[in-house]
Motif scaffolding. Structure first.
Motif, short mmCIF file in Angstrom:
data_model
loop_
_atom_site.label_atom_id
_atom_site.label_comp_id
_atom_site.label_asym_id
_atom_site.label_seq_id
_atom_site.Cartn_x
_atom_site.Cartn_y
_atom_site.Cartn_z
N SER A 31 0.74 -1.07 -0.03
CA SER A 31 -0.16 0.09 0.07
C SER A 31 0.79 1.27 -0.12
CB SER A 31 -0.80 -0.14 1.14
OG SER A 31 -1.87 -1.08 1.27
N TYR A 32 2.21 1.07 0.01
CA TYR A 32 3.09 2.39 0.26
C TYR A 32 4.23 2.32 -0.84
CZ TYR A 32 1.15 2.23 4.70
OH TYR A 32 0.24 2.23 5.85
N THR A 33 4.14 3.57 -1.37
CA THR A 33 5.69 3.78 -2.18
C THR A 33 6.69 3.60 -0.86
OG1 THR A 33 4.80 5.39 -3.52
CG2 THR A 33 6.93 5.65 -3.02
N MET A 34 7.90 2.92 -1.36
CA MET A 34 9.13 2.68 -0.84
C MET A 34 10.28 3.59 -1.11
SD MET A 34 9.06 -1.25 0.22
CE MET A 34 10.16 -0.96 1.48
N GLY A 35 10.97 4.29 -0.43
CA GLY A 35 12.07 5.41 -0.89
C GLY A 35 13.35 4.98 -0.01
N TRP A 36 14.53 5.30 -0.74
CA TRP A 36 15.59 5.19 0.02
C TRP A 36 16.18 6.62 0.17
CZ3 TRP A 36 17.77 0.97 2.34
CH2 TRP A 36 16.98 -0.09 2.11
N PHE A 37 16.86 6.91 1.36
CA PHE A 37 17.37 8.24 1.38
C PHE A 37 18.90 8.05 2.09
CE2 PHE A 37 12.94 8.93 1.28
CZ PHE A 37 12.70 10.14 0.84
N PRO A 88 33.26 6.24 -3.12
CA PRO A 88 33.23 7.08 -1.86
C PRO A 88 32.34 7.93 -1.42
CG PRO A 88 35.54 6.88 -2.77
CD PRO A 88 34.70 6.48 -3.81
N GLU A 89 31.98 8.75 -2.37
CA GLU A 89 31.04 9.79 -2.22
C GLU A 89 29.38 9.17 -1.97
OE1 GLU A 89 31.94 10.14 -6.67
OE2 GLU A 89 32.96 9.70 -4.94
N ASP A 90 29.51 7.79 -2.03
CA ASP A 90 28.18 7.24 -1.41
C ASP A 90 28.12 6.77 -0.12
OD1 ASP A 90 26.88 6.96 -4.29
OD2 ASP A 90 28.44 5.25 -4.61
N THR A 91 29.44 6.95 0.50
CA THR A 91 29.46 6.73 1.78
C THR A 91 28.28 7.44 2.84
OG1 THR A 91 31.80 6.35 1.86
CG2 THR A 91 30.66 6.95 3.98
N ALA A 92 27.48 6.90 3.50
CA ALA A 92 26.41 7.61 4.24
C ALA A 92 25.64 6.49 4.99
CB ALA A 92 25.58 8.41 3.32
N VAL A 93 24.84 7.15 5.80
CA VAL A 93 23.94 6.18 6.46
C VAL A 93 22.61 5.93 5.46
CG1 VAL A 93 22.18 5.80 8.48
CG2 VAL A 93 24.54 6.62 8.83
N TYR A 94 22.16 5.05 5.11
CA TYR A 94 20.92 4.74 4.41
C TYR A 94 20.01 4.35 5.12
CZ TYR A 94 24.08 5.22 0.18
OH TYR A 94 24.75 5.57 -0.86
N PHE A 95 18.70 4.98 4.78
CA PHE A 95 17.44 4.96 5.32
C PHE A 95 16.28 4.38 4.33
CE2 PHE A 95 19.69 7.97 7.66
CZ PHE A 95 19.40 7.68 9.19
N CYS A 96 15.68 3.43 4.88
CA CYS A 96 14.34 3.33 3.93
C CYS A 96 13.10 4.09 4.59
CB CYS A 96 14.13 1.62 3.69
SG CYS A 96 13.61 0.80 5.02
N ALA A 97 12.20 4.32 3.84
CA ALA A 97 11.14 4.96 4.36
C ALA A 97 9.99 4.61 3.48
CB ALA A 97 11.33 6.71 4.18
N ALA A 98 8.70 4.97 4.27
CA ALA A 98 7.47 4.56 3.27
C ALA A 98 6.47 5.71 3.35
CB ALA A 98 6.73 3.34 3.96
N THR A 99 5.65 5.89 2.31
CA THR A 99 4.61 6.93 2.15
C THR A 99 3.53 6.26 1.23
OG1 THR A 99 4.10 9.03 1.34
CG2 THR A 99 5.79 8.06 0.36
N ASP A 110 6.30 9.21 6.02
CA ASP A 110 5.80 9.01 7.33
C ASP A 110 6.36 8.04 8.08
OD1 ASP A 110 2.97 9.05 5.24
OD2 ASP A 110 3.63 10.63 6.45
N TYR A 111 7.10 6.75 7.45
CA TYR A 111 7.55 5.81 8.20
C TYR A 111 9.18 5.55 7.86
CZ TYR A 111 2.72 5.03 8.78
OH TYR A 111 1.35 5.29 9.10
N TRP A 112 10.12 5.49 9.03
CA TRP A 112 11.58 5.31 8.69
C TRP A 112 12.13 4.34 9.38
CZ3 TRP A 112 14.11 8.89 5.49
CH2 TRP A 112 13.21 9.85 5.09
N GLY A 113 13.07 3.59 8.60
CA GLY A 113 13.92 2.68 9.30
C GLY A 113 15.03 3.44 10.06
N GLN A 114 15.76 2.46 10.94
CA GLN A 114 16.97 3.04 11.83
C GLN A 114 17.95 3.42 10.94
OE1 GLN A 114 16.23 0.08 11.17
NE2 GLN A 114 18.55 -0.78 10.81
#
Length: 122
Positions: A31-37, A88-99, A110-114
């Motif tokens: 029911s949700y779009t899933m995104g990565w940030f 190297p520029e991809d180095t980051a904390v990656y979060f998944c999320a849903a809307t 609205d919803y985020w992983g850790q």
């Protein structure tokens, strides 16, 4: 509420690949779009990719287009981000999320992983 848990991050060399997973629970992820940030130290959280509820529509940030592939398996309530030719520029904390909408803006999610750490060495 939707609970999201990312996994698959790690330390890799430039040019290597990783696959991140985002396991959802609480509600059907179909029911949700899933995104990565992603967010690097001292920087704003930025959009990486998103995929629509059915998986038909995808959007990629220019910085990852051609290298990253977003996918989902709704029957498993899981989303994925395949990352190839890491830099190297991809180095980051990656979060998944849903809307419930379809958006590239973190404000609309609205919803985020850790988060899961991805570190790419040169």
């Amino acid at each position: 509420q939707v609970q999201l848990v990312e996994s698959g991050g790690g330390l890799v060399q430039a040019g290597d690949s990783l696959r991140l997973s985002c396991a959802a629970s609480g509600r059907t992820i179909g029911s949700y779009t899933m995104g990565w940030f992603r967010q690097a130290p001292g920087k704003e959280r930025s959009f990486v990719s998103c995929i629509s509820q059915s998986g038909v529509s995808t959007i990629y940030a220019d910085s990852v287009k051609g290298r990253f592939t977003i996918s989902r398996e709704n029957a498993k309530n899981t989303g994925y981000l395949q990352m190839n030719n890491l830099k190297p520029e991809d180095t980051a904390v990656y979060f998944c999320a849903a809307t419930a909408s379809f958006s590239t803006s973190p404000a609309n999610y609205d919803y985020w992983g850790q988060g899961t750490q991805v570190t790419v060495s040169s």
